[in-house]
Design a protein around this motif. Structure first.
Motif, PDB file in Angstrom:
ATOM      1  N   GLU A   1       3.174 -14.466  -0.873  1.00 52.15           N
ATOM      2  CA  GLU A   1       3.553 -14.603   0.446  1.00 52.15           C
ATOM      3  C   GLU A   1       2.689 -16.076   0.849  1.00 52.15           C
ATOM      4  O   GLU A   1       3.452 -16.683   1.458  1.00 52.15           O
ATOM      5  CB  GLU A   1       3.155 -13.414   1.262  1.00 52.15           C
ATOM      6  CG  GLU A   1       3.238 -13.634   2.674  1.00 52.15           C
ATOM      7  CD  GLU A   1       3.042 -12.245   3.391  1.00 52.15           C
ATOM      8  OE1 GLU A   1       2.230 -12.525   4.403  1.00 52.15           O
ATOM      9  OE2 GLU A   1       3.200 -11.450   3.161  1.00 52.15           O
TER      10      GLU A   1
ATOM     11  N   LEU B   1       7.492  -8.022   4.811  1.00 55.97           N
ATOM     12  CA  LEU B   1       7.496  -8.748   6.126  1.00 55.97           C
ATOM     13  C   LEU B   1       8.451  -7.849   7.110  1.00 55.97           C
ATOM     14  O   LEU B   1       8.107  -8.075   8.227  1.00 55.97           O
ATOM     15  CB  LEU B   1       7.953 -10.212   5.763  1.00 55.97           C
ATOM     16  CG  LEU B   1       6.959 -11.289   5.280  1.00 55.97           C
ATOM     17  CD1 LEU B   1       7.646 -12.598   5.086  1.00 55.97           C
ATOM     18  CD2 LEU B   1       5.831 -11.363   6.222  1.00 55.97           C
ATOM     19  N   TYR B   2       9.433  -7.157   6.415  1.00 58.02           N
ATOM     20  CA  TYR B   2      10.236  -6.477   7.307  1.00 58.02           C
ATOM     21  C   TYR B   2       9.909  -4.935   7.630  1.00 58.02           C
ATOM     22  O   TYR B   2      10.411  -4.290   8.399  1.00 58.02           O
ATOM     23  CB  TYR B   2      11.724  -6.373   6.619  1.00 58.02           C
ATOM     24  CG  TYR B   2      12.467  -7.427   7.425  1.00 58.02           C
ATOM     25  CD1 TYR B   2      13.472  -7.180   8.456  1.00 58.02           C
ATOM     26  CD2 TYR B   2      12.492  -8.837   6.776  1.00 58.02           C
ATOM     27  CE1 TYR B   2      14.085  -8.256   9.050  1.00 58.02           C
ATOM     28  CE2 TYR B   2      13.358  -9.877   7.375  1.00 58.02           C
ATOM     29  CZ  TYR B   2      14.181  -9.558   8.347  1.00 58.02           C
ATOM     30  OH  TYR B   2      15.295 -10.356   8.877  1.00 58.02           O
TER      31      TYR B   2
ATOM     32  N   ALA C   1       7.373  -3.949   9.313  1.00 61.52           N
ATOM     33  CA  ALA C   1       6.924  -3.611  10.463  1.00 61.52           C
ATOM     34  C   ALA C   1       7.941  -3.511  11.582  1.00 61.52           C
ATOM     35  O   ALA C   1       8.080  -2.486  12.185  1.00 61.52           O
ATOM     36  CB  ALA C   1       6.119  -4.981  11.035  1.00 61.52           C
TER      37      ALA C   1
ATOM     38  N   ALA D   1       8.988  -8.117  18.681  1.00 63.41           N
ATOM     39  CA  ALA D   1       7.475  -8.013  17.922  1.00 63.41           C
ATOM     40  C   ALA D   1       7.545  -8.838  16.559  1.00 63.41           C
ATOM     41  O   ALA D   1       6.752  -9.378  16.300  1.00 63.41           O
ATOM     42  CB  ALA D   1       6.906  -6.619  18.043  1.00 63.41           C
ATOM     43  N   HIS D   2       8.726  -8.335  15.953  1.00 63.35           N
ATOM     44  CA  HIS D   2       8.836  -8.637  14.508  1.00 63.35           C
ATOM     45  C   HIS D   2       9.161 -10.211  14.546  1.00 63.35           C
ATOM     46  O   HIS D   2       8.499 -11.192  13.852  1.00 63.35           O
ATOM     47  CB  HIS D   2       9.795  -8.120  13.895  1.00 63.35           C
ATOM     48  CG  HIS D   2      10.395  -8.531  12.642  1.00 63.35           C
ATOM     49  ND1 HIS D   2       9.237  -8.643  11.297  1.00 63.35           N
ATOM     50  CD2 HIS D   2      11.104  -9.153  12.161  1.00 63.35           C
ATOM     51  CE1 HIS D   2       9.853  -9.016  10.506  1.00 63.35           C
ATOM     52  NE2 HIS D   2      11.250  -9.434  10.591  1.00 63.35           N
TER      53      HIS D   2
ATOM     54  N   THR E   1       8.485 -12.908  16.511  1.00 68.27           N
ATOM     55  CA  THR E   1       7.368 -13.641  17.028  1.00 68.27           C
ATOM     56  C   THR E   1       6.320 -13.890  15.929  1.00 68.27           C
ATOM     57  O   THR E   1       5.535 -14.638  16.315  1.00 68.27           O
ATOM     58  CB  THR E   1       7.012 -13.040  18.511  1.00 68.27           C
ATOM     59  OG1 THR E   1       6.430 -11.878  18.244  1.00 68.27           O
ATOM     60  CG2 THR E   1       8.163 -12.994  19.583  1.00 68.27           C
ATOM     61  N   ARG E   2       6.261 -13.053  15.023  1.00 65.02           N
ATOM     62  CA  ARG E   2       5.268 -13.049  14.222  1.00 65.02           C
ATOM     63  C   ARG E   2       5.457 -14.591  13.414  1.00 65.02           C
ATOM     64  O   ARG E   2       6.659 -14.996  12.882  1.00 65.02           O
ATOM     65  CB  ARG E   2       5.259 -12.076  12.982  1.00 65.02           C
ATOM     66  CG  ARG E   2       5.159 -10.856  13.805  1.00 65.02           C
ATOM     67  CD  ARG E   2       5.523  -9.518  12.712  1.00 65.02           C
ATOM     68  NE  ARG E   2       4.418  -9.772  11.444  1.00 65.02           N
ATOM     69  CZ  ARG E   2       4.758  -9.048  10.303  1.00 65.02           C
ATOM     70  NH1 ARG E   2       5.874  -8.629  10.211  1.00 65.02           N
ATOM     71  NH2 ARG E   2       3.869  -9.256   9.523  1.00 65.02           N
ATOM     72  N   PRO E   3       4.465 -15.365  13.325  1.00 62.38           N
ATOM     73  CA  PRO E   3       4.513 -16.645  12.602  1.00 62.38           C
ATOM     74  C   PRO E   3       4.995 -16.406  11.107  1.00 62.38           C
ATOM     75  O   PRO E   3       5.708 -17.480  10.462  1.00 62.38           O
ATOM     76  CB  PRO E   3       3.073 -17.132  12.725  1.00 62.38           C
ATOM     77  CG  PRO E   3       2.427 -16.589  13.925  1.00 62.38           C
ATOM     78  CD  PRO E   3       3.138 -15.168  14.036  1.00 62.38           C
ATOM     79  N   ARG E   4       4.545 -15.589  10.394  1.00 62.94           N
ATOM     80  CA  ARG E   4       4.881 -15.388   8.938  1.00 62.94           C
ATOM     81  C   ARG E   4       6.385 -15.063   8.917  1.00 62.94           C
ATOM     82  O   ARG E   4       7.199 -15.607   8.072  1.00 62.94           O
ATOM     83  CB  ARG E   4       4.064 -14.356   8.504  1.00 62.94           C
ATOM     84  CG  ARG E   4       2.700 -14.597   8.138  1.00 62.94           C
ATOM     85  CD  ARG E   4       2.058 -13.426   7.309  1.00 62.94           C
ATOM     86  NE  ARG E   4       1.833 -12.131   8.127  1.00 62.94           N
ATOM     87  CZ  ARG E   4       1.627 -11.352   7.498  1.00 62.94           C
ATOM     88  NH1 ARG E   4       1.335 -11.021   6.243  1.00 62.94           N
ATOM     89  NH2 ARG E   4       1.908 -10.012   8.078  1.00 62.94           N
ATOM     90  N   PHE E   5       7.205 -14.510   9.780  1.00 62.84           N
ATOM     91  CA  PHE E   5       8.627 -14.125   9.678  1.00 62.84           C
ATOM     92  C   PHE E   5       9.307 -15.477  10.163  1.00 62.84           C
ATOM     93  O   PHE E   5      10.160 -15.838   9.374  1.00 62.84           O
ATOM     94  CB  PHE E   5       8.881 -13.128  10.815  1.00 62.84           C
ATOM     95  CG  PHE E   5      10.200 -12.892  10.879  1.00 62.84           C
ATOM     96  CD1 PHE E   5      11.169 -12.640   9.940  1.00 62.84           C
ATOM     97  CD2 PHE E   5      10.875 -13.256  12.159  1.00 62.84           C
ATOM     98  CE1 PHE E   5      12.412 -12.291   9.957  1.00 62.84           C
ATOM     99  CE2 PHE E   5      12.299 -13.126  11.998  1.00 62.84           C
ATOM    100  CZ  PHE E   5      13.152 -12.631  11.148  1.00 62.84           C
ATOM    101  N   GLN E   6       8.854 -16.129  11.244  1.00 59.94           N
ATOM    102  CA  GLN E   6       9.399 -17.377  11.475  1.00 59.94           C
ATOM    103  C   GLN E   6       9.369 -18.574  10.076  1.00 59.94           C
ATOM    104  O   GLN E   6      10.455 -19.141   9.795  1.00 59.94           O
ATOM    105  CB  GLN E   6       8.653 -18.081  12.450  1.00 59.94           C
ATOM    106  CG  GLN E   6       8.920 -17.439  14.017  1.00 59.94           C
ATOM    107  CD  GLN E   6       8.176 -17.946  15.023  1.00 59.94           C
ATOM    108  OE1 GLN E   6       7.711 -18.931  15.052  1.00 59.94           O
ATOM    109  NE2 GLN E   6       8.138 -16.960  16.135  1.00 59.94           N
TER     110      GLN E   6
END
Length: 207
Positions: A24, A69-70, A72, A99-100, A102-107
């Motif tokens: 990751e 990552l998904y 959450a 909430a998901h 807006t997470r930097p890692r998801f973006q």
């Protein structure tokens, strides 16, 4: 003997988690194509053989990253076992998605998939199959159940779920992904999305 097996299993699980952690960090930090299994092994302080014992290919390892990552959003979008109005359930789904996303890692994941899709189209397929489709599927399954029970007028649950999520992502996710200011408060967007959705679908189906 049982304790030894449990200890071995726990060590194996921890090493697998270390490998996914390393993948990751490297994928999201440097891209998919630039990272080899050797780099991931070194980052995880594991042998290359250990990495391949857990993941036969880099594609499998990327899938594990997407699934985690998904986790959450899927956990946050659990349908209440008892009670809960349609508006409350939809609001819960929407809040989990906000909430998901807006997470930097998801973006960073989305930017990676968009940037490298031409060279590695397989990562887009993995992203949809391991992340996006299960999230949409969680809502569409609930919508189908509500329609069968006669509580909602949903004849295409997948389309309805996609459009519901789209009504949230358009004002809140895409501007943020592009580095722009969002113009609306998340709470207002969510309430409008729920109200509009129920205005269309919140009635029994008419034969």
């Amino acid at each position: 003997m049982i304790e030894t097996c449990m200890s071995t299993f726990s060590r194996s699980d921890r090493k697998r988690a270390d490998i996914v952690d390393a993948a990751e960090r490297l994928f999201l930090g440097e891209g998919y194509g630039a990272i080899s299994m050797d780099r991931i092994a070194a980052e995880a302080a594991a042998s290359k053989r250990t990495v391949y014992n857990h993941f036969a290919t880099k594609e499998e390892l990327f899938r594990a990253v997407v699934e985690r990552l998904y986790t959450a959003v899927l956990d946050g979008a659990a349908v209440p076992a008892v009670g809960g109005t349609a508006a409350e359930v939809l609001r819960g789904f929407a809040e989990a998605v906000v909430a998901h996303m807006t997470r930097p890692r998801f973006q960073a994941l989305i930017r990676l998939v968009i940037a490298e899709n031409v060279r590695f189209p397989e990562i887009t397929s993995i992203y949809f199959a391991a992340g996006k489709e299960p999230a949409v599927g969680r809502l569409s399954t609930w919508l189908a159940e509500e329609a069968r029970a006669g509580r909602l007028a949903v004849d295409n649950p997948t389309l309805a779920a996609q459009q519901f999520f789209g009504s949230i992502k358009e004002p809140l996710f895409w501007p943020r992904l592009l580095g722009l200011e969002t113009l609306h408060e998340p709470g207002i967007v969510i309430e409008n999305a729920v109200t509009i959705f129920l205005a269309r679908y919140g009635r029994p189906l008419i034969p």
